[in-house]
Design a protein around this motif. Structure first.
Motif, short mmCIF file in Angstrom:
data_model
loop_
_atom_site.label_atom_id
_atom_site.label_comp_id
_atom_site.label_asym_id
_atom_site.label_seq_id
_atom_site.Cartn_x
_atom_site.Cartn_y
_atom_site.Cartn_z
N SER A 166 34.53 -8.08 36.66
CA SER A 166 33.20 -7.50 36.45
C SER A 166 32.13 -8.17 37.31
CB SER A 166 32.81 -7.64 34.97
OG SER A 166 32.61 -9.02 34.66
N ARG A 167 31.00 -7.49 37.40
CA ARG A 167 29.82 -8.07 38.06
C ARG A 167 29.29 -9.25 37.25
NH1 ARG A 167 26.13 -3.44 40.82
NH2 ARG A 167 27.79 -2.09 41.60
N VAL A 168 29.40 -9.14 35.96
CA VAL A 168 28.95 -10.23 35.09
C VAL A 168 29.69 -11.51 35.45
CG1 VAL A 168 28.94 -11.07 32.70
CG2 VAL A 168 28.29 -8.70 33.19
N TRP A 169 30.98 -11.38 35.67
CA TRP A 169 31.81 -12.55 36.02
C TRP A 169 31.46 -13.05 37.42
CZ3 TRP A 169 35.20 -15.34 33.10
CH2 TRP A 169 36.04 -16.23 33.78
N ASP A 170 31.39 -12.13 38.37
CA ASP A 170 31.12 -12.53 39.76
C ASP A 170 29.75 -13.19 39.91
OD1 ASP A 170 33.57 -11.56 40.53
OD2 ASP A 170 32.80 -9.62 41.21
N ALA A 171 28.80 -12.72 39.11
CA ALA A 171 27.44 -13.28 39.18
C ALA A 171 27.31 -14.58 38.39
CB ALA A 171 26.43 -12.26 38.66
N GLU A 172 28.39 -14.98 37.74
CA GLU A 172 28.42 -16.23 36.95
C GLU A 172 27.39 -16.23 35.83
OE1 GLU A 172 28.16 -19.55 39.62
OE2 GLU A 172 30.12 -19.12 40.54
N TRP A 173 27.19 -15.05 35.23
CA TRP A 173 26.25 -14.96 34.11
C TRP A 173 26.84 -15.53 32.82
CZ3 TRP A 173 24.91 -9.33 35.83
CH2 TRP A 173 23.90 -9.38 36.79
N LEU A 174 28.13 -15.83 32.85
CA LEU A 174 28.76 -16.45 31.68
C LEU A 174 29.05 -17.93 31.91
CD1 LEU A 174 31.29 -13.66 30.61
CD2 LEU A 174 29.00 -14.12 29.72
N ALA A 175 28.50 -18.48 32.98
CA ALA A 175 28.73 -19.89 33.30
C ALA A 175 28.34 -20.78 32.12
CB ALA A 175 27.94 -20.29 34.54
#
Length: 258
Positions: A166-175
């Motif tokens: 997902s984009r969420v993962w690629d953007a590291e929004w769950l870091a």
């Protein structure tokens, strides 16, 4: 047969096994052995297992016996001089003694090299690691296709693929909340439970909830990029929902706020 029936789960590994070693084991030409079965045997002669060994023996031996120039270029990484010399010798035998002598000498050379390869050629890293890590990975040998455990594992892996793709993962929004190690622990915990007949369906459902909310956040991110949403307010709300679902997955809370 449905599409779900045709699909197979990928092997699941204990989180402490390095990713490089996981890739090698996944790429093995032979099926993995069930965790509760006997571990794969070490090759008797210190070389590769029988099927793989005979394949290597036949191909390398045939090349060395009849096309030594090709064998030297491929196997010994460019020993062209030696290969040309051997090729000249083989052609000389053909010219001087005939085709029968050429075949006979080539066959003897091929057989000799093949036997040496089969006896002394080192075991592949993939087979060695599969033996060393036996019991710390689970595959279709443990959860056969068509079984409830296999279907449940497919659901978990589909959810993981949705999250990591997902984009969420690629953007590291769950870091700081979720990473590859965290997902590996969840995947392994689910697989272990299924293998011993104690399915953790609740954890699978939580993982699917995270994936569903990640999809919703991805949609909002695309809408912001395309201009359909003038602000990122919806995106931030959905990212908040993702973080809540991730927290619930980690904490074991049964309630997933909407």
């Amino acid at each position: 047969m449905t599409e779900q029936d045709e699909r197979r789960m990928r092997p699941v590994f204990a989180p402490e096994i390095p990713e490089y070693e996981r890739r090698l084991i996944r790429g093995m030409p032979r099926p993995l052995v069930a965790a509760d079965g006997a571990p794969p045997r070490e090759p008797r002669w210190g070389g590769r297992a029988t099927v793989e060994g005979f394949g290597t023996m036949f191909l390398a031996g045939a090349l060395f016996g009849f096309l030594p120039i090709m064998w030297c270029c491929i196997v010994t990484w460019g020993s062209v001089t030696f290969g040309l010399l051997m090729e000249a010798v083989m052609i000389g035998i053909w010219v001087a003694f005939g085709f029968t002598a050429f075949v006979a000498v080539g066959s003897v050379m091929a057989a000799f090299l093949g036997i040496m390869i089969f006896i002394f050629f080192e075991e592949g890293d993939d087979a060695r690691l599969a033996r060393e890590h036996h019991g710390r990975y689970l595959s279709t040998a443990d959860l056969p296709p068509g079984s409830p455990g296999h279907e449940c594992m497919l659901r978990a892996q589909d959810a993981i693929d949705t999250i990591t793709g997902s984009r969420v993962w690629d953007a590291e929004w769950l870091a700081g909340l979720m990473d590859e190690e965290t997902l590996a622990r969840h995947e392994w915990g689910i697989a272990e439970g299924l293998a011993v007949g104690s399915p953790d369906d609740l954890r699978v459902q939580r993982l699917e909830e995270v994936a569903e909310r990640v999809r919703a956040a991805d949609t909002a991110a695309r809408d912001v990029e395309s201009g359909e949403l003038e602000t990122d307010e919806v995106l931030q709300q959905r990212l908040g929902a993702v973080r809540t679902a991730v927290t619930v997955l980690a904490s074991g809370d049964n309630n997933v706020p909407s």
